[in-house]
Design a protein around this motif. Sequence first.
Motif, PDB file in Angstrom:
ATOM      1  N   LYS A 157       0.776  -1.020  -0.071  1.00  0.00           N
ATOM      2  CA  LYS A 157       0.028   0.113   0.015  1.00  0.00           C
ATOM      3  C   LYS A 157       0.724   1.240   0.079  1.00  0.00           C
ATOM      4  O   LYS A 157       0.655   2.328  -0.464  1.00  0.00           O
ATOM      5  N   ARG A 158       2.199   1.357   0.838  1.00  0.00           N
ATOM      6  CA  ARG A 158       2.847   2.391   0.907  1.00  0.00           C
ATOM      7  C   ARG A 158       3.466   2.700  -0.437  1.00  0.00           C
ATOM      8  O   ARG A 158       3.753   3.865  -0.912  1.00  0.00           O
ATOM      9  N   LEU A 159       3.716   1.838  -1.272  1.00  0.00           N
ATOM     10  CA  LEU A 159       4.539   2.046  -2.499  1.00  0.00           C
ATOM     11  C   LEU A 159       3.541   2.203  -3.665  1.00  0.00           C
ATOM     12  O   LEU A 159       3.946   2.692  -4.800  1.00  0.00           O
ATOM     13  N   ILE A 160       2.050   2.102  -3.479  1.00  0.00           N
ATOM     14  CA  ILE A 160       1.329   2.605  -4.304  1.00  0.00           C
ATOM     15  C   ILE A 160       0.855   4.202  -4.229  1.00  0.00           C
ATOM     16  O   ILE A 160       0.681   4.662  -3.334  1.00  0.00           O
ATOM     17  N   THR A 161       1.270   5.125  -5.307  1.00  0.00           N
ATOM     18  CA  THR A 161       1.184   6.356  -5.378  1.00  0.00           C
ATOM     19  C   THR A 161       0.049   6.872  -6.027  1.00  0.00           C
ATOM     20  O   THR A 161      -0.734   6.056  -6.724  1.00  0.00           O
ATOM     21  N   GLY A 162      -0.196   8.321  -6.230  1.00  0.00           N
ATOM     22  CA  GLY A 162      -1.153   9.027  -7.032  1.00  0.00           C
ATOM     23  C   GLY A 162      -1.012   8.904  -8.704  1.00  0.00           C
ATOM     24  O   GLY A 162      -1.607   9.148  -9.250  1.00  0.00           O
ATOM     25  N   ASP A 163       0.415   8.450  -8.864  1.00  0.00           N
ATOM     26  CA  ASP A 163       0.536   8.293 -10.181  1.00  0.00           C
ATOM     27  C   ASP A 163       0.457   6.757 -10.647  1.00  0.00           C
ATOM     28  O   ASP A 163       0.967   5.729 -10.148  1.00  0.00           O
ATOM     29  N   VAL A 207      -7.125   0.862 -11.408  1.00  0.00           N
ATOM     30  CA  VAL A 207      -6.228  -0.182 -12.365  1.00  0.00           C
ATOM     31  C   VAL A 207      -6.454   0.103 -13.872  1.00  0.00           C
ATOM     32  O   VAL A 207      -7.763   0.226 -14.037  1.00  0.00           O
ATOM     33  N   GLN A 208      -5.477  -0.015 -14.729  1.00  0.00           N
ATOM     34  CA  GLN A 208      -5.659   0.090 -16.175  1.00  0.00           C
ATOM     35  C   GLN A 208      -4.987  -1.030 -16.746  1.00  0.00           C
ATOM     36  O   GLN A 208      -3.830  -1.532 -16.304  1.00  0.00           O
ATOM     37  N   GLY A 209      -5.358  -1.795 -17.760  1.00  0.00           N
ATOM     38  CA  GLY A 209      -4.826  -3.058 -18.462  1.00  0.00           C
ATOM     39  C   GLY A 209      -5.326  -4.215 -17.924  1.00  0.00           C
ATOM     40  O   GLY A 209      -6.413  -4.229 -17.099  1.00  0.00           O
ATOM     41  N   LYS A 210      -4.979  -5.223 -18.503  1.00  0.00           N
ATOM     42  CA  LYS A 210      -5.399  -6.727 -18.010  1.00  0.00           C
ATOM     43  C   LYS A 210      -4.786  -7.118 -16.734  1.00  0.00           C
ATOM     44  O   LYS A 210      -3.434  -7.026 -16.563  1.00  0.00           O
ATOM     45  N   LEU A 211      -5.597  -7.591 -15.664  1.00  0.00           N
ATOM     46  CA  LEU A 211      -5.336  -7.868 -14.119  1.00  0.00           C
ATOM     47  C   LEU A 211      -4.709  -9.222 -14.329  1.00  0.00           C
ATOM     48  O   LEU A 211      -5.232 -10.318 -14.147  1.00  0.00           O
ATOM     49  N   GLY A 212      -3.365  -9.560 -15.205  1.00  0.00           N
ATOM     50  CA  GLY A 212      -2.940 -10.770 -15.206  1.00  0.00           C
ATOM     51  C   GLY A 212      -1.321 -10.647 -14.709  1.00  0.00           C
ATOM     52  O   GLY A 212      -1.053 -10.527 -13.610  1.00  0.00           O
ATOM     53  N   ASN A 213      -0.500 -10.890 -15.793  1.00  0.00           N
ATOM     54  CA  ASN A 213       0.998 -10.738 -15.438  1.00  0.00           C
ATOM     55  C   ASN A 213       1.220  -9.301 -14.944  1.00  0.00           C
ATOM     56  O   ASN A 213       0.588  -8.375 -15.232  1.00  0.00           O
ATOM     57  N   MET A 214       2.404  -9.133 -14.075  1.00  0.00           N
ATOM     58  CA  MET A 214       2.541  -8.160 -13.592  1.00  0.00           C
ATOM     59  C   MET A 214       3.057  -6.899 -14.207  1.00  0.00           C
ATOM     60  O   MET A 214       2.868  -5.754 -13.966  1.00  0.00           O
ATOM     61  N   LYS A 215       3.339  -7.219 -15.600  1.00  0.00           N
ATOM     62  CA  LYS A 215       3.725  -6.232 -16.511  1.00  0.00           C
ATOM     63  C   LYS A 215       2.666  -5.767 -17.494  1.00  0.00           C
ATOM     64  O   LYS A 215       2.650  -4.914 -18.438  1.00  0.00           O
ATOM     65  N   GLU A 216       1.376  -6.366 -17.177  1.00  0.00           N
ATOM     66  CA  GLU A 216       0.267  -6.142 -18.140  1.00  0.00           C
ATOM     67  C   GLU A 216      -0.690  -5.116 -17.430  1.00  0.00           C
ATOM     68  O   GLU A 216      -1.788  -4.896 -18.136  1.00  0.00           O
ATOM     69  N   PHE A 217      -0.576  -4.695 -16.114  1.00  0.00           N
ATOM     70  CA  PHE A 217      -1.611  -3.604 -15.715  1.00  0.00           C
ATOM     71  C   PHE A 217      -0.767  -2.567 -14.806  1.00  0.00           C
ATOM     72  O   PHE A 217       0.222  -2.959 -14.403  1.00  0.00           O
ATOM     73  N   GLU A 218      -1.446  -1.553 -14.577  1.00  0.00           N
ATOM     74  CA  GLU A 218      -0.790  -0.588 -13.883  1.00  0.00           C
ATOM     75  C   GLU A 218      -1.789  -0.011 -12.647  1.00  0.00           C
ATOM     76  O   GLU A 218      -3.100  -0.079 -12.913  1.00  0.00           O
ATOM     77  N   VAL A 219      -1.304   0.236 -11.574  1.00  0.00           N
ATOM     78  CA  VAL A 219      -2.117   0.910 -10.499  1.00  0.00           C
ATOM     79  C   VAL A 219      -1.783   2.137 -10.027  1.00  0.00           C
ATOM     80  O   VAL A 219      -0.672   2.551 -10.170  1.00  0.00           O
ATOM     81  N   LYS A 220      -2.728   2.809  -9.343  1.00  0.00           N
ATOM     82  CA  LYS A 220      -2.441   4.166  -8.666  1.00  0.00           C
ATOM     83  C   LYS A 220      -3.618   4.040  -7.703  1.00  0.00           C
ATOM     84  O   LYS A 220      -4.619   3.741  -7.592  1.00  0.00           O
ATOM     85  N   SER A 221      -3.322   4.963  -6.655  1.00  0.00           N
ATOM     86  CA  SER A 221      -4.313   5.350  -5.564  1.00  0.00           C
ATOM     87  C   SER A 221      -5.364   6.042  -6.062  1.00  0.00           C
ATOM     88  O   SER A 221      -5.346   7.115  -6.950  1.00  0.00           O
ATOM     89  N   LYS A 222      -6.808   6.020  -5.505  1.00  0.00           N
ATOM     90  CA  LYS A 222      -7.759   6.855  -6.299  1.00  0.00           C
ATOM     91  C   LYS A 222      -7.502   8.300  -5.435  1.00  0.00           C
ATOM     92  O   LYS A 222      -7.151   8.516  -4.483  1.00  0.00           O
ATOM     93  N   GLN A 223      -7.888   9.100  -6.684  1.00  0.00           N
ATOM     94  CA  GLN A 223      -7.705  10.651  -6.113  1.00  0.00           C
ATOM     95  C   GLN A 223      -8.944  11.000  -5.539  1.00  0.00           C
ATOM     96  O   GLN A 223      -9.937  10.743  -5.770  1.00  0.00           O
ATOM     97  N   ALA A 224      -8.999  11.864  -4.438  1.00  0.00           N
ATOM     98  CA  ALA A 224     -10.004  12.408  -3.683  1.00  0.00           C
ATOM     99  C   ALA A 224     -10.640  13.409  -4.766  1.00  0.00           C
ATOM    100  O   ALA A 224     -10.244  14.163  -5.424  1.00  0.00           O
ATOM    101  N   VAL A 225     -12.030  13.301  -4.401  1.00  0.00           N
ATOM    102  CA  VAL A 225     -12.776  14.078  -5.572  1.00  0.00           C
ATOM    103  C   VAL A 225     -13.039  15.529  -4.826  1.00  0.00           C
ATOM    104  O   VAL A 225     -13.631  15.655  -3.635  1.00  0.00           O
ATOM    105  N   ALA A 226     -12.748  16.687  -5.566  1.00  0.00           N
ATOM    106  CA  ALA A 226     -12.741  17.989  -4.742  1.00  0.00           C
ATOM    107  C   ALA A 226     -14.520  18.176  -4.652  1.00  0.00           C
ATOM    108  O   ALA A 226     -15.188  18.017  -5.775  1.00  0.00           O
ATOM    109  N   VAL A 227     -15.135  18.899  -3.622  1.00  0.00           N
ATOM    110  CA  VAL A 227     -16.464  19.175  -3.504  1.00  0.00           C
ATOM    111  C   VAL A 227     -16.577  20.548  -3.640  1.00  0.00           C
ATOM    112  O   VAL A 227     -15.605  21.374  -3.013  1.00  0.00           O
TER     113      VAL A 227
END
Length: 273
Positions: free
Chosen positions: A208-214, A253-273
């Motif tokens: 979790k700590r290694l997942i960023t907003g990018d 997440v974007q891409g195919k949730l398969g091998n580790m090189k097939e998808f990307e992850v980022k934390s959800k961005q807070a929605v401005a109110v």
Amino acid sequence: MIHIVFNEPDVDVLQKAIELDETLAGDILLIRDDYAVGPLQNLYIGEGIQARRDWWKTVLAGTDGETSVDNGDVDDYKTVAEVVGRLRRDENEVVWIWAAQNKHDVSGYYWLLYYVKEFQGRVFILYLNNLPFFNEKGNIFYPNWLSEIPAKEYLKAKKLAREITLSEFEVDPDEWTKICNADKGVRLLEGGKKLINEDYDFYDAELKRLITGDWQKASKIINQHISKTKHTTGDMYLLWRLKSLIESGDYDVQGKLGNMKEFEVKSKQAVAV
């Protein structure tokens, strides 16, 4: 002589050591499973063996290794049957178990004891815990893995071979039974041969700590975990845990949730109110 190791890179370096010293000549057998993770209950009967195989199918689902469980690529029970058969047929045959100070090797050692206990006096351990060696540059270091040791240094390591004592054959399986019956998913090495149990989600906090907003490829997150984190494990287990975190809905997440090189992850961005 039968040499047993627990990591594929160890096979190559030990073979090179044998080429340097013919007194080490023997067959090198590899125990492939990682008994430092996953279920261990009823590990020596059909029910437990199948439960562990089913668990590995879940872990490897969607990856290139998905079919490896079914097609027999990993069958330690077949390997150990070969060892036992040779020991029974030839009373002069001996086994050398090679292990470095890491949870993977130590867990494999404990798993193996059950099958070779009847051959006490012919089973030797080379446990390279807290022992210094010289690396290729001539500097002293303390290896965590056998494959880190240059082949020529194995000529010194062989002097450490000793019989597994009758006391160890009595005490160590009892310790392993406690570990197995705890029904936990992760083993850590505290020191010596002492293992402790942790829950399946033990590595999640650092992931979790290694997942960023990018956006980051899953492979980058996992490689960072392996290279920078004090307690880590194999990439397939970490990939499974990362997918479990994604399924919680807390990450994009974007891409195919398969091998580790097939998808990307980022934390959800807070929605401005």
